[in-house]
Enzyme design. Sequence first.
Site, PDB file in Angstrom:
ATOM      1  N   GLY A 176     -20.335  12.433 -10.913  1.00 14.29           N
ATOM      2  CA  GLY A 176     -20.580  13.886 -10.966  1.00 14.29           C
ATOM      3  C   GLY A 176     -19.927  14.581  -9.783  1.00 14.29           C
ATOM      4  O   GLY A 176     -19.358  15.664  -9.917  1.00 14.29           O
ATOM      5  N   TRP A 235     -16.259  14.715 -10.393  1.00 11.90           N
ATOM      6  CA  TRP A 235     -15.939  15.761 -11.380  1.00 11.90           C
ATOM      7  C   TRP A 235     -15.662  17.094 -10.672  1.00 11.90           C
ATOM      8  O   TRP A 235     -14.808  17.861 -11.093  1.00 11.90           O
ATOM      9  CB  TRP A 235     -17.122  15.909 -12.354  1.00 11.90           C
ATOM     10  N   HIS A 236     -16.403  17.329  -9.574  1.00 12.10           N
ATOM     11  CA  HIS A 236     -16.251  18.608  -8.889  1.00 12.10           C
ATOM     12  C   HIS A 236     -14.883  18.764  -8.228  1.00 12.10           C
ATOM     13  O   HIS A 236     -14.345  19.869  -8.165  1.00 12.10           O
ATOM     14  CB  HIS A 236     -17.347  18.784  -7.827  1.00 12.10           C
ATOM     15  N   GLY A 237     -14.348  17.709  -7.710  1.00 13.06           N
ATOM     16  CA  GLY A 237     -13.047  17.848  -7.062  1.00 13.06           C
ATOM     17  C   GLY A 237     -12.473  16.509  -6.680  1.00 13.06           C
ATOM     18  O   GLY A 237     -13.207  15.526  -6.502  1.00 13.06           O
ATOM     19  N   PHE A 242     -12.731  23.888  -9.615  1.00 14.40           N
ATOM     20  CA  PHE A 242     -13.142  22.607 -10.197  1.00 14.40           C
ATOM     21  C   PHE A 242     -12.695  22.519 -11.652  1.00 14.40           C
ATOM     22  O   PHE A 242     -13.061  21.669 -12.380  1.00 14.40           O
ATOM     23  CB  PHE A 242     -14.665  22.443 -10.095  1.00 14.40           C
TER      24      PHE A 242
END
Lengths: 460, 407
Positions: free
Chosen positions: A318, A321-323, A460
């Site tokens: 997770g 996923w953000h960066g 993102f």
Amino acid sequence: MQFTQIEFLLFLGLILLAVWRCRTRVTRNLILLAASYYFYSYWDYRFCGLLLLSTAVDYFVAERIVRASGRRAKRAWLLVSLCVNLGVLGFFKYFNFFIDSAAALFESWQLHPGTLNIILPVGISFYTFQTLSYTIDVYRGKIRPSNSLLDFALYVAFFPQLVAGPIVRASELLPQLSQRPEWSGRRFYSGFQLALCGLVKKVLLADRLGEVVDVVFAAPQLYGGLTMWLAVIGYAGQIYYDFSGYTDIAIGVAKMLGYRFPKNFRHPYLATSVADFWHRWHMTLSRWLRDYLYIPLGGSRCSSFRTNINLITTMGLGGLWHGAAWTFVLWGLWHGAALVCERELRKRIELRKVVWLGRLSTLLVVLFGWVLFRSASLDQFTTVIGQLLFQSPGIAWYPPLAMTAITIMILEHAAWTTRLRIAMRLRADRWYTPIATTVLVWCLLLYAPRGFTPFVYFQF
Amino acid sequence: MPAPDLRHPTAVAILYRSIGQLAHVNSCNDAHNLAFPVDRSHPDRQFGTAFPGALMFRRWITGVLIGTALVGVTSPLFVRSYVPRTNDPVRGVAVLQPGAHYRWRSEGYATTRIGPMGMPGKTSFPAEDRSAIRLTLWGDSQAEGVCVDDHDKIAAQLSRLSSDQIQIYPFARSGDDCNDWIPQIAALAENTETRGRIDAHVFLIVEWSDWCIEIDESPESISTTFSTISATLPAFVIQTVRNIITRGDGTTRRRLRFRPGPVDAVRAGNVSGPVDQSNVRIESQSKLLALQLQRLRQGCDQPCIFVYAPMIPAITDGQVRWNDPDQRLFERFQRHCADHGFHVIDGRPAMKSAAIEGEWPRGFHNGQFGVGHYNASGNRIIAERLLDVRDRITPSDGSLSLDEAKD
């Protein structure tokens, strides 16, 4: 195009007028689809192809999954969707990250891999997750594939949620798109109020806090410990109001058009535990990770050790996923570790008894996490933490506007726990609503920071 | 207010009907949702069942008026002022209207009172003291002391530090350069009321662009439109319109873009190059500087003092910049000044020392430290450096009188 631009207001006005005058559902959806592609191309028309690719692949794959006779064939088609979607996401978002991370290894083999100048397409993480959820749900038999390419294309590209969510499931939006929504004054007003509140959150609170946070995080070694604390708390406020403001505008605009989106935030800083925080923060991502990652990994229906591993893996991914940076991965792992600790503690102690202690400890965990999230590098992270903990001397900077924004954040959260929250909804039948609305509109026009600040989650 | 006749649809009637529909829809909802009250006894009911449109309309009109009034009343706390300009006959330029109050709200939080001849923060002339040195201060917004309280401006601090033995008449204006100052100095010298009553002229140099420019002798034009707007409309209305029609810098006209992207970064103005330190640039700047200094010498008999206090130390891109990138130009400047008999005070070491001790001379809590205008500390440092003029300037017997200046 961003929700805070004047161009968007004019664009929205035109779209509202066009769909209001529309007689048929197909025409309405065609207008919305064209508007959504225009909305996306306003940033960069060259990446509309990726949207089209994702739409076409998942529409086609979902049909094939239903038609396939055996489980193996279904799984093969699902794999096609996963490969295409995650391949595109991986290339555009993570190619350089993996190359950089493996550089040391390559160099030990006398290889010097270069990086590519890849532009990260706006919203790719969001629409990829959305299309993936559609295909997986079809594969699992939870939903039937859409029989209209137009509806499905609109589901993927629908402009209010295209670039930064909320991550809407096909089961939530496709049925709405398959019928023409009735005009409702109440819904329109409610959407308008929500969008207005979202704008206020973004422009008056998040952007004001961002002015301070950006400066302090650019040179953390220059500022004193108290200023650093102010910046970290300010960042917590900035990212919350930025993202929840965006979501409010998205939900509000969708409502004005006649559609309903799921909630994405529920005052996360009032959470009494880290698990509770993830039930309040970016809720649509949390449930996506839960349903499509955590549960397939085994969830909590396995051994305690395995459950803990599942938690950490889910949160780590997770974070990724953000960066594409190690700070994001560490941020995810930090939350995963906190969830594990909390889970283990809960087995031994009754944590719910002292609410304020739960809130305080959760807030500290979250704040520490935000330092990781905001830091551009691990060096910067250590500098910030050093300033926070050891209170080194430096510039003592206490900007009144940022302190006001933080005070408003605290008061708003405090008010939410009381009956005042009813007043904060600005119901149309209340005497104060026209006054409050007028003041908010004036404040937006008058006190918006000069200069243009994009939404944090657009990266993102 | 009588409700309109809905049988003949006019714009107002359509609005009423829309609000009525909105209200009707809402009246059907449960208590937890948005609910518009339906007052059955209300006279508006004559327009049909459950039609509280007029009530809603009145409520919103009242609400908009009250909300606007609230913003208007509280806006002076947060919104800068807009003060009209008038032509000053002594200086021969447009100045802020004497007697006005100018609120600074962007970087620092201060209010400046405009004195005679448009002097910011100097509302009256001190009693005549023949032993006091009288200086004029020329410069741009940095010398004007924008965002700094009147008692912290250079003039007030210097007066205090010197026990009123040095008096400064602040003639600096935001946005001015040497093409504005030199004609004003000539005008003061020619004016019978001010001639011989100024002992020396002080110039604060922060940016070389104020001096390294072509000679321009065209007279200043004053915009009567802006002055009329400033004098008539409330500041919060002007600011709102300005926010809408201009971009982030507050001066460039906003242009809406509807064509698809990507946007060319160069066209968007996001490119900033390194400071050009080439010999060619320094040569050309030095040439312009020499011409302007010669022009000043020709138009001014009094001693001239230059205080050099550029934008360092500064915090840019997360780094502290201690060294002056224009050091070579400054050395040229010193040589030109020596040729003309001008005195140069270097304010940089004092600024650096203050910053090292944690007292940043530029920036405010409301803005950002290390950038922007000089704050109270910066103004004090400049005032302290100006104390040195006591050793160089002897007071003349003339003095500037408030009454004469007003005329």
